[in-house]
Design a protein around this motif. Structure first.
Motif, mmCIF file in Angstrom:
data_model
loop_
_atom_site.group_PDB
_atom_site.id
_atom_site.type_symbol
_atom_site.label_atom_id
_atom_site.label_comp_id
_atom_site.label_asym_id
_atom_site.label_seq_id
_atom_site.Cartn_x
_atom_site.Cartn_y
_atom_site.Cartn_z
ATOM 1 N N GLN A 438 -24.772 52.188 55.935
ATOM 2 C CA GLN A 438 -24.638 53.360 56.919
ATOM 3 C C GLN A 438 -25.634 53.758 57.834
ATOM 4 O O GLN A 438 -26.741 53.479 57.806
ATOM 5 N N VAL A 439 -25.229 54.029 58.955
ATOM 6 C CA VAL A 439 -26.118 54.543 60.055
ATOM 7 C C VAL A 439 -26.766 55.610 59.555
ATOM 8 O O VAL A 439 -26.219 56.676 59.186
ATOM 9 N N MET A 440 -28.131 55.778 59.740
ATOM 10 C CA MET A 440 -29.225 56.520 59.087
ATOM 11 C C MET A 440 -29.538 57.771 60.394
ATOM 12 O O MET A 440 -29.873 58.598 59.802
ATOM 13 N N THR A 441 -29.608 57.438 61.494
ATOM 14 C CA THR A 441 -30.141 58.271 62.467
ATOM 15 C C THR A 441 -29.212 59.179 63.098
ATOM 16 O O THR A 441 -29.783 60.202 63.850
ATOM 17 N N VAL A 442 -28.072 59.109 62.993
ATOM 18 C CA VAL A 442 -26.822 59.944 63.703
ATOM 19 C C VAL A 442 -25.882 60.458 62.807
ATOM 20 O O VAL A 442 -25.520 59.483 61.972
ATOM 21 N N ASP A 443 -25.365 61.777 62.892
ATOM 22 C CA ASP A 443 -24.243 61.801 62.128
ATOM 23 C C ASP A 443 -22.887 61.400 62.936
ATOM 24 O O ASP A 443 -22.339 62.061 63.717
ATOM 25 N N MET A 444 -22.710 60.258 62.427
ATOM 26 C CA MET A 444 -21.515 59.495 63.166
ATOM 27 C C MET A 444 -20.169 60.143 63.126
ATOM 28 O O MET A 444 -19.357 59.970 64.060
ATOM 29 N N PRO A 445 -19.597 60.676 61.944
ATOM 30 C CA PRO A 445 -18.331 61.084 61.778
ATOM 31 C C PRO A 445 -18.220 62.284 62.970
ATOM 32 O O PRO A 445 -17.252 62.549 63.711
ATOM 33 N N VAL A 447 -19.937 62.439 65.686
ATOM 34 C CA VAL A 447 -20.021 61.821 67.147
ATOM 35 C C VAL A 447 -18.477 61.319 67.296
ATOM 36 O O VAL A 447 -18.131 61.483 68.461
ATOM 37 N N ILE A 448 -17.967 60.595 66.071
ATOM 38 C CA ILE A 448 -16.864 59.841 66.600
ATOM 39 C C ILE A 448 -15.660 60.795 66.926
ATOM 40 O O ILE A 448 -14.712 60.779 67.636
ATOM 41 N N GLU A 449 -15.575 62.016 66.279
ATOM 42 C CA GLU A 449 -14.618 63.118 66.550
ATOM 43 C C GLU A 449 -14.766 63.683 67.953
ATOM 44 O O GLU A 449 -13.716 63.894 68.634
ATOM 45 N N GLU A 450 -16.005 63.876 68.332
ATOM 46 C CA GLU A 450 -16.195 64.241 69.671
ATOM 47 C C GLU A 450 -15.863 63.154 70.819
ATOM 48 O O GLU A 450 -15.134 63.418 71.765
ATOM 49 N N HIS A 451 -16.084 61.811 70.453
ATOM 50 C CA HIS A 451 -15.646 60.714 71.348
ATOM 51 C C HIS A 451 -14.263 60.473 71.543
ATOM 52 O O HIS A 451 -13.904 60.482 72.600
ATOM 53 N N ASN A 452 -13.630 60.949 70.560
ATOM 54 C CA ASN A 452 -12.187 60.754 70.591
ATOM 55 C C ASN A 452 -11.439 61.639 71.423
ATOM 56 O O ASN A 452 -10.538 61.513 72.124
ATOM 57 N N LEU A 453 -12.123 62.957 71.260
ATOM 58 C CA LEU A 453 -11.666 64.019 72.195
ATOM 59 C C LEU A 453 -12.017 63.713 73.802
ATOM 60 O O LEU A 453 -10.980 63.801 74.592
ATOM 61 N N HIS A 454 -13.139 63.000 74.185
ATOM 62 C CA HIS A 454 -13.374 62.791 75.280
ATOM 63 C C HIS A 454 -12.378 61.511 75.802
ATOM 64 O O HIS A 454 -11.855 61.685 76.887
#
Length: 462
Positions: A438-445, A447-454
């Motif tokens: 698991q990625v420890m440094t960033v809240d990836m879920p 980030v992914i949600e925001e990224h998909n909107l972009h």
């Protein structure tokens, strides 16, 4: 100073001068720098952080020498799924030009996280469109947040269609501004010290998107500040036809007239080269970033990697753009490097003798390209292997998994021959970026949600 003890690994691959593969081994690091590597019994017994690596293999962190992280925003774009390079670019230039600072930040985080989950600890990114608020600074900040070692380019395009280039005129920048901003980025962010987390590269995009003047001026500016130079070269036959028609020279010869062959230069792809040009790369110290998945995806060809290595050319691996690969996965790239080099053997003329043993790309050679090879291409002596004095950049894979079942008679080769799997741990400078998968440094879920909107907004805006 924080200390780290990683011990009890089933196998630890050093990639040092002896290319050791140690059993029941580990490493000890202080303040992110390796102090000891060896059998677990020879290491200190305590540290601020202790990792039990039983059942795992440890490798030096992979080094990605060519990527376009913002392209995670246009993966699998329908208009660009079945094209070679030039029409593929033309289908996407204006979409990429709409990348905002917020979109750039999320795409950088997405690409870097995906890479870290495949064992990558150092990344070179080649971004060259800055029309809608995108900037190098936000990408550097995203890399710092995620925690990977980042070589950021101040890329550029200045030659629009009206001047004979490939990109639309509204997707290029003024050359005086490019050079001024390049100097600003170098002065603000470049750190040349050993162990640095951020370095800057000047990277005009390609022979068909920048002027000869910008290529010359970028090279002069880079050498004034002691930073490296990068561009795409010899990627496709279309590019070769372009330089022959426009300059009456093949790409390598043309770039040499502009001061672009040297120890401080590496080219992405370098697929279509002659034997004489390979020797010229070796003589001048030029490096190459091999991007096998992208070259297959765009039908660009097969780079002559074994010839490069035989001639002494520096070669690293690159994922390339997340829209010409659609996966930011270095383990996949290592595997495809080995397989594509072997495919090339089967395409040799029938009148040649059968391949000799040294003609075969081995699993260990492919792993070396992703580690030591990448370090040489980027000009770094502090990463690429696990030995005292180098950065504690490494990753681990679980060996007792479905992917590797039946292959543990050679676990090092299994990492390449067998299906790629998600890493267990990835550490950069002794700090866990990935832990237990698991990625420890960033809240990836988030980030992914925001990224998909972009991504949806960009695709619908053009």
């Amino acid at each position: 100073m924080p200390t780290l003890l990683a011990r009890n690994a089933d196998v630890l691959v050093t990639m040092d001068g002896q290319r050791r593969e140690l059993r029941n081994a580990g490493l000890y690091a202080v303040d992110g720098i390796i102090q000891q590597v060896g059998p677990s019994a020879s290491l200190p017994t305590t540290a601020d952080e202790v990792l039990d690596l039983s059942g795992q293999i440890v490798l030096p962190g992979f080094i990605n020498t060519h990527h376009h992280l913002n392209q995670t925003l246009t993966r699998c774009l329908p208009a660009a799924q079945d094209n070679n390079l030039f029409p593929w670019l033309q289908a996407q230039y204006r979409i990429w030009a709409g990348t905002t600072e917020a979109a750039s930040r999320t795409s950088t985080l997405v690409g870097l996280a995906e890479l870290a989950l495949s064992g990558c600890t150092t990344v070179f990114d080649h971004t060259y469109l800055y029309q809608s608020g995108n900037n190098v600074d936000c990408q550097i900040e995203a890399a710092r947040q995620l925690g990977v070692r980042f070589h950021a380019s101040r890329g550029s395009m200045s030659l629009g269609q009206s001047q004979g280039g490939l990109p639309p005129d509204d997707c290029v920048e003024d050359e005086a501004f490019i050079l001024a901003d390049s100097e600003r980025v170098i002065r603000t962010h470049h750190d040349a010290k050993a162990g640095s987390m951020t370095q800057v590269v000047l990277a005009p995009c390609s022979p068909f998107s920048v002027s000869t003047g910008l290529l010359r001026d970028s090279a002069a500016l880079a050498r004034q500040h002691g930073v490296k130079l990068h561009t795409h070269l010899c990627e496709t036959l279309d590019e070769e036809r372009y330089t022959l028609q426009r300059f009456a020279m093949r790409p390598v010869e043309w770039m040499e007239t502009l001061g672009w062959l040297g120890e401080d230069v590496w080219f992405a792809h370098a697929v279509h080269v002659s034997d004489e040009e390979i020797q010229r790369f070796a003589q001048t110290g030029v490096g190459a970033a091999h991007c096998p998945c992208s070259n297959m995806r765009l039908a660009s060809g097969i780079a002559p990697i074994k010839k490069y290595l035989a001639a002494g050319v520096k070669v690293g691996l690159g994922v390339d753009g997340s829209a010409s690969n659609d996966a930011s996965n270095m383990l996949l790239e290592v595997r495809q490097t080995m397989l594509l080099a072997r495919l090339a053997l089967g395409l040799r003329p029938a009148d040649l003798p059968p391949p000799a043993p040294q003609d075969w790309m081995t699993a260990r050679e492919a792993l070396e390209l992703a580690t030591l090879g990448g370090a040489k291409v980027l000009g770094r002596q502090d990463i690429g292997s696990l030995e005292p004095g180098k950065c504690a950049d490494f990753f681990t894979l679980d060996l007792h998994t479905l992917n590797y079942a039946g292959a543990l008679h050679d676990p090092v080769a299994a990492v390449v021959f067998c299906a790629a799997q998600r890493v267990r741990h990835t550490l950069v400078q002794g700090r866990a970026v990935v832990k237990d998968g698991q990625v420890m440094t960033v809240d990836m879920p988030q980030v992914i949600e925001e990224h998909n909107l972009h991504a949806l907004r960009l695709a619908s805006a053009v």
